[in-house]
Motif scaffolding. Structure first.
Motif, short mmCIF file in Angstrom:
data_model
loop_
_atom_site.label_atom_id
_atom_site.label_comp_id
_atom_site.label_asym_id
_atom_site.label_seq_id
_atom_site.Cartn_x
_atom_site.Cartn_y
_atom_site.Cartn_z
N ALA A 186 -15.33 -0.76 -13.63
CA ALA A 186 -14.21 0.16 -13.78
C ALA A 186 -14.76 1.58 -13.79
N ILE A 187 -14.05 2.51 -13.13
CA ILE A 187 -14.53 3.89 -13.01
C ILE A 187 -13.37 4.85 -13.29
N ALA A 188 -13.70 5.94 -13.95
CA ALA A 188 -12.72 7.01 -14.20
C ALA A 188 -13.41 8.35 -13.98
N ILE A 189 -12.65 9.31 -13.47
CA ILE A 189 -13.15 10.68 -13.28
C ILE A 189 -12.30 11.61 -14.12
N ASN A 190 -12.96 12.29 -15.05
CA ASN A 190 -12.27 13.20 -15.96
C ASN A 190 -11.07 12.52 -16.66
N GLY A 191 -11.25 11.24 -16.97
CA GLY A 191 -10.20 10.52 -17.68
C GLY A 191 -9.14 9.90 -16.80
N TYR A 192 -9.23 10.08 -15.46
CA TYR A 192 -8.27 9.47 -14.55
C TYR A 192 -8.87 8.20 -13.95
N ARG A 193 -8.21 7.12 -14.19
CA ARG A 193 -8.72 5.81 -13.76
C ARG A 193 -8.55 5.67 -12.25
N LEU A 194 -9.61 5.17 -11.61
CA LEU A 194 -9.57 4.94 -10.18
C LEU A 194 -9.09 3.52 -9.88
N THR A 195 -8.25 3.39 -8.87
CA THR A 195 -7.75 2.09 -8.42
C THR A 195 -8.00 1.97 -6.92
N VAL A 196 -7.56 0.86 -6.37
CA VAL A 196 -7.73 0.67 -4.93
C VAL A 196 -6.84 1.63 -4.14
N LEU A 197 -5.86 2.22 -4.81
CA LEU A 197 -4.97 3.17 -4.14
C LEU A 197 -5.36 4.62 -4.45
N SER A 198 -6.43 4.79 -5.21
CA SER A 198 -6.81 6.16 -5.59
C SER A 198 -7.41 6.90 -4.40
N ALA A 199 -7.19 8.19 -4.42
CA ALA A 199 -7.73 9.05 -3.36
C ALA A 199 -8.42 10.25 -4.00
N ILE A 200 -9.60 10.60 -3.45
CA ILE A 200 -10.35 11.77 -3.91
C ILE A 200 -10.42 12.74 -2.73
N ARG A 201 -9.78 13.89 -2.87
CA ARG A 201 -9.76 14.82 -1.74
C ARG A 201 -9.65 16.25 -2.26
N ASN A 202 -10.06 17.13 -1.40
CA ASN A 202 -9.96 18.56 -1.70
C ASN A 202 -8.60 19.09 -1.26
N VAL A 203 -8.00 19.88 -2.15
CA VAL A 203 -6.81 20.65 -1.80
C VAL A 203 -7.16 22.10 -2.06
N ASN A 204 -7.38 22.83 -0.94
CA ASN A 204 -7.97 24.17 -1.02
C ASN A 204 -9.36 24.02 -1.65
N VAL A 205 -9.62 24.65 -2.79
CA VAL A 205 -10.95 24.56 -3.39
C VAL A 205 -11.00 23.56 -4.52
N ALA A 206 -9.86 22.98 -4.91
CA ALA A 206 -9.82 22.05 -6.04
C ALA A 206 -9.88 20.61 -5.55
N ILE A 207 -10.55 19.80 -6.34
CA ILE A 207 -10.61 18.36 -6.06
C ILE A 207 -9.44 17.69 -6.77
N HIS A 208 -8.74 16.84 -6.04
CA HIS A 208 -7.62 16.09 -6.60
C HIS A 208 -7.97 14.60 -6.63
N VAL A 209 -7.64 13.99 -7.76
CA VAL A 209 -7.77 12.54 -7.89
C VAL A 209 -6.39 12.02 -8.27
N ASN A 210 -5.89 11.12 -7.43
CA ASN A 210 -4.53 10.58 -7.64
C ASN A 210 -3.51 11.72 -7.69
N SER A 211 -3.73 12.69 -6.80
CA SER A 211 -2.83 13.84 -6.67
C SER A 211 -2.84 14.74 -7.89
#
Length: 292
Positions: A186-211
């Motif tokens: 199990a993995i979480a980034i900054n307290g947000y749990r990652l799932t098979v539907l999770s996405a990690i992407r940049n929006v402008n200069v910020a990184i978004h996890v699960n939007s």
């Protein structure tokens, strides 16, 4: 002196000198005959003769009646006894038949219970396996909170503030994929749990996890075997690429084992529709949700 010889010449009567039994017998017979003679002399009729045969016949008849009555009563009692015995025999037969039927029913019920117990054991085993599988799937999918030992990796941008040396979504994606391949459960980034539907992407200069936007530093927590996870991460292709890139760009990072990590459950996504597609289609759909 008195003269005893004179007394011996006196003749005593016969009833004195005769034996008592003989005297009684003779006197009794003589008196009977005397009585009969006196009645004849007086012209009295002779006494009536007894009828011993008639009396005996009456007695025998009465006895016969009693015997017959007893025989009839005995016969009736015998009939009643036979009827009662037949009834008892019939009841015993019925009870035995009922008992045999109940015993057969008990045997059938026992066999049925054995079959039901076996079926229950199979269903219970299947349920336990299904529950364990659901638990594993929920753990991997990220929809239940989990606790356990693991590895915590903290990554931050380069200290010079150059945008080209900032951590990007693809860098965190390499680290996360390396942790998955190293055995993370199990993995979480900054307290947000990652799932098979999770996405990690940049929006402008910020990184978004699960939007959801994240701010550095980025804390990546992975639950797994602390004895092997770090070594497996460094030996993996994605892990070695991430740490090589971190060294080149000057990322500030640290990695150490933690005895107990607690990761929250991920929120269930709102699925509007489900259809088969590719990873490219999924990325396009997520982009549409992020930038409507």
């Amino acid at each position: 002196m008195p003269d005893h010889s004179a007394r011996t010449d006196v003749q005593l009567p016969a009833r004195v000198t005769m034996p008592l039994l003989t005297l009684i017998t003779q006197q009794s017979l003589d008196e009977d005959y005397l009585h009969v003679a006196e009645r004849r002399a007086a012209g009295a009729p002779p006494p009536p003769r007894r009828l011993p045969h008639r009396t005996a016949a009456v007695v025998i008849a009465v006895f016969g009646i009693l015997v017959t009555t007893a025989a009839v009563q005995t016969s009736r009692n015998a009939d009643i006894t036979d009827a009662g015995r037949a009834t008892l025999v019939s009841q015993i037969g019925d009870r035995r038949a009922t008992l045999s039927e109940l015993q057969d029913r008990i045997v059938r019920d026992r066999e049925r219970n054995v079959g039901l117990e076996q079926r229950l054991n199979q269903v219970t085993s299947t349920e336990e396996e299904a529950s364990s599988r659901v638990r594993r799937l929920e753990t991997v999918a990220g929809f239940i909170p989990v606790t356990g030992e693991g590895v915590r990796v903290v990554v931050d941008d380069a200290p010079n503030g150059d945008a080209t040396q900032a951590v990007r979504d693809e860098d965190l994606a390499k680290l996360v994929d390396g942790l998955w391949s190293a055995g993370a459960e199990a993995i979480a980034i900054n307290g947000y749990r990652l799932t098979v539907l999770s996405a990690i992407r940049n929006v402008n200069v910020a990184i978004h996890v699960n939007s959801r936007p994240l701010t550095p530093p980025y804390t990546v927590e992975a639950i797994g075997d602390t004895r092997t996870m770090q070594a497996n991460l460094l030996d993996s292709t994605l892990g070695s690429e991430f740490f090589s890139l971190a060294e080149q760009l000057g990322f500030v990072y640290s990695m150490h084992n933690v005895d107990e990590l607690s990761l929250p459950a991920a929120r269930f996504p709102r699925l509007r529709s489900v259809q088969a597609g590719t990873s490219a289609d999924q990325k396009t759909h997520m982009d549409e949700e992020t930038n409507p």
